[in-house]
Design a protein around this motif. Structure first.
Motif, mmCIF file in Angstrom:
data_model
loop_
_atom_site.group_PDB
_atom_site.id
_atom_site.type_symbol
_atom_site.label_atom_id
_atom_site.label_comp_id
_atom_site.label_asym_id
_atom_site.label_seq_id
_atom_site.Cartn_x
_atom_site.Cartn_y
_atom_site.Cartn_z
ATOM 1 N N UNK A 80 0.006 9.624 -8.234
ATOM 2 C CA UNK A 80 0.044 8.631 -7.150
ATOM 3 C C UNK A 80 0.562 9.277 -5.877
ATOM 4 N N UNK A 81 1.634 10.030 -5.994
ATOM 5 C CA UNK A 81 2.218 10.716 -4.835
ATOM 6 C C UNK A 81 1.206 11.695 -4.246
ATOM 7 N N UNK A 82 0.568 12.470 -5.115
ATOM 8 C CA UNK A 82 -0.395 13.472 -4.642
ATOM 9 C C UNK A 82 -1.566 12.823 -3.928
ATOM 10 N N UNK A 83 -2.079 11.711 -4.468
ATOM 11 C CA UNK A 83 -3.231 11.061 -3.845
ATOM 12 C C UNK A 83 -2.841 10.414 -2.523
ATOM 13 N N UNK A 84 -1.668 9.825 -2.472
ATOM 14 C CA UNK A 84 -1.217 9.198 -1.223
ATOM 15 C C UNK A 84 -1.048 10.220 -0.106
ATOM 16 N N UNK A 85 -0.642 11.413 -0.466
ATOM 17 C CA UNK A 85 -0.470 12.459 0.549
ATOM 18 C C UNK A 85 -1.802 12.983 1.059
ATOM 19 N N UNK A 86 -2.819 13.020 0.171
ATOM 20 C CA UNK A 86 -4.141 13.515 0.543
ATOM 21 C C UNK A 86 -5.217 12.606 -0.001
ATOM 22 N N UNK A 87 -5.326 11.391 0.529
ATOM 23 C CA UNK A 87 -6.296 10.436 -0.005
ATOM 24 C C UNK A 87 -7.731 10.843 0.297
ATOM 25 N N UNK A 88 -8.621 10.463 -0.596
ATOM 26 C CA UNK A 88 -10.043 10.636 -0.387
ATOM 27 C C UNK A 88 -10.597 9.352 0.243
ATOM 28 N N UNK A 89 -11.918 9.194 0.228
ATOM 29 C CA UNK A 89 -12.527 8.030 0.880
ATOM 30 C C UNK A 89 -12.184 6.725 0.170
ATOM 31 N N UNK B 196 9.159 10.078 -5.452
ATOM 32 C CA UNK B 196 9.219 8.945 -6.371
ATOM 33 C C UNK B 196 9.983 7.768 -5.783
ATOM 34 N N UNK B 197 11.067 8.039 -5.096
ATOM 35 C CA UNK B 197 11.880 6.958 -4.510
ATOM 36 C C UNK B 197 11.053 6.142 -3.529
ATOM 37 N N UNK B 198 10.276 6.808 -2.701
ATOM 38 C CA UNK B 198 9.448 6.105 -1.728
ATOM 39 C C UNK B 198 8.358 5.286 -2.380
ATOM 40 N N UNK B 199 7.674 5.866 -3.373
ATOM 41 C CA UNK B 199 6.579 5.159 -4.036
ATOM 42 C C UNK B 199 7.097 3.951 -4.819
ATOM 43 N N UNK B 200 8.278 4.071 -5.427
ATOM 44 C CA UNK B 200 8.845 2.945 -6.173
ATOM 45 C C UNK B 200 9.044 1.720 -5.288
ATOM 46 N N UNK B 201 9.272 1.920 -4.005
ATOM 47 C CA UNK B 201 9.435 0.793 -3.094
ATOM 48 C C UNK B 201 8.164 -0.045 -2.980
ATOM 49 N N UNK B 202 7.015 0.553 -3.270
ATOM 50 C CA UNK B 202 5.738 -0.152 -3.157
ATOM 51 C C UNK B 202 5.315 -0.817 -4.463
ATOM 52 N N UNK C 296 0.842 -1.189 0.000
ATOM 53 C CA UNK C 296 0.000 0.000 0.000
ATOM 54 C C UNK C 296 0.883 1.246 0.000
ATOM 55 N N UNK C 297 0.536 2.212 -0.835
ATOM 56 C CA UNK C 297 1.283 3.477 -0.862
ATOM 57 C C UNK C 297 0.722 4.368 0.237
ATOM 58 N N UNK C 298 1.496 4.554 1.270
ATOM 59 C CA UNK C 298 1.092 5.327 2.439
ATOM 60 C C UNK C 298 1.545 6.779 2.306
ATOM 61 N N UNK C 299 0.998 7.673 3.136
ATOM 62 C CA UNK C 299 1.502 9.051 3.130
ATOM 63 C C UNK C 299 2.985 9.124 3.448
ATOM 64 N N UNK C 300 3.461 8.205 4.271
ATOM 65 C CA UNK C 300 4.888 8.204 4.636
ATOM 66 C C UNK C 300 5.763 7.886 3.426
ATOM 67 N N UNK C 301 5.336 6.907 2.620
ATOM 68 C CA UNK C 301 6.093 6.608 1.402
ATOM 69 C C UNK C 301 6.020 7.778 0.434
ATOM 70 N N UNK C 302 4.838 8.361 0.297
ATOM 71 C CA UNK C 302 4.667 9.470 -0.631
ATOM 72 C C UNK C 302 5.488 10.687 -0.234
ATOM 73 N N UNK C 303 5.704 10.865 1.057
ATOM 74 C CA UNK C 303 6.497 11.999 1.537
ATOM 75 C C UNK C 303 7.937 11.931 1.027
ATOM 76 N N UNK C 304 8.371 10.740 0.637
ATOM 77 C CA UNK C 304 9.720 10.551 0.096
ATOM 78 C C UNK C 304 9.745 10.658 -1.421
#
Length: 255
Positions: free
Chosen positions: A197-206, A112-118, A102-110
């Motif tokens: 993907x990064x933007x949505x992970x940082x501020x996800x909707x429902x 592209x590098x963080x999201x690539x890990x997922x 799952x792409x979490x806000x913590x991964x997104x805060x990093x």
């Protein structure tokens, strides 16, 4: 407002069940951003649909948005797809990411590098674009979000896309019934491939659009391509294997 939301969701669900129907777009014209999300979720609940694929984007106000692509509308390359009586708006050629985590806000805060890990792998796909509305342009600022961001299906290749996030200025060829319909160069619609993907992970909707196991498509690389009433569609990006599908028309499906 609750009664209105339920009514709108029932209208969309009915149109999903019967593709001969079209929903009055003006009924959605006053729907606000929060209400559109609720309608989207309630429509899916009424239909009992899974969401193995999600689409993410950034809207005209800079907000990250997402929508499910129902399991009943998803197919792998080579399959046959039914054409609704009213047809489609067109197709879009895209790159999707298969999530191992799952792409979490913590991964997104990093970034592209963080999201690539997922991400487990990337895949070429064709999104089929269609609307349940009689006039999608009359559905208001949030009507498209309520109606799953105009998605009508997704066909994807299980073969991994080996270039990763490198999608800039690559040749794309789309053929309809054996003839080239569109040829041009790829361009990510929201900046870099993973930016939505990064933007949505940082501020996800429902809607949980970035869960482990999902295929997440990140927007058209070629714009919307009108297809008319095709019998076969294929699309190729650079040297990757083509994604293709056969279209079954209403008369064929009844026989």
């Amino acid at each position: 407002m609750g009664d209105t939301i339920e009514k709108l969701a029932q209208m969309l669900a009915k149109a999903h069940r019967d593709p001969n129907l079209k929903v009055s777009a003006t009924a959605f014209a006053e729907l606000d951003f929060a209400g559109a999300q609720i309608v989207q979720a309630e429509t899916r609940r009424l239909l009992g649909q899974t969401a193995p694929v999600s689409k993410v984007a950034i809207d005209g106000q800079g907000r990250a948005i997402a929508a499910p692509i129902y399991g009943g509308l998803v197919a792998t390359s080579g399959r046959t797809i039914d054409l609704p009586p009213g047809g489609w708006l067109g197709i879009e050629v895209e790159i999707a990411a298969r999530l191992a985590r799952t792409v979490t806000p913590e991964l997104a805060a990093r970034g592209t590098v963080g999201v690539l890990e997922a991400i487990e792998s990337f895949h070429v796909g064709i999104e089929i674009v269609g609307s349940r509305y009689d006039d999608r342009l009359a559905a208001g600022a949030n009507g498209a979000l309520a109606d799953n961001m105009n998605t009508a299906g997704y066909v994807w290749s299980p073969a991994p896309w080996t270039r990763g996030i490198d999608v800039a200025n690559l040749p794309i060829v789309v053929a309809i019934d054996g003839a080239v319909r569109w040829e041009g160069r790829s361009k990510a619609p929201f900046g870099e491939l993973l930016d939505p993907v990064i933007a949505y992970a940082k501020r996800p909707l429902a809607f949980s659009a970035l869960d482990a196991g999902m295929l997440v498509t990140t927007g058209t690389l070629c714009g919307l391509i009108e297809v008319g009433t095709p019998t076969h569609i294929s699309a190729r990006i650079a040297d990757a294997a083509a994604v293709e599908f056969t279209v079954r028309h209403a008369a064929q499906s009844r026989s």
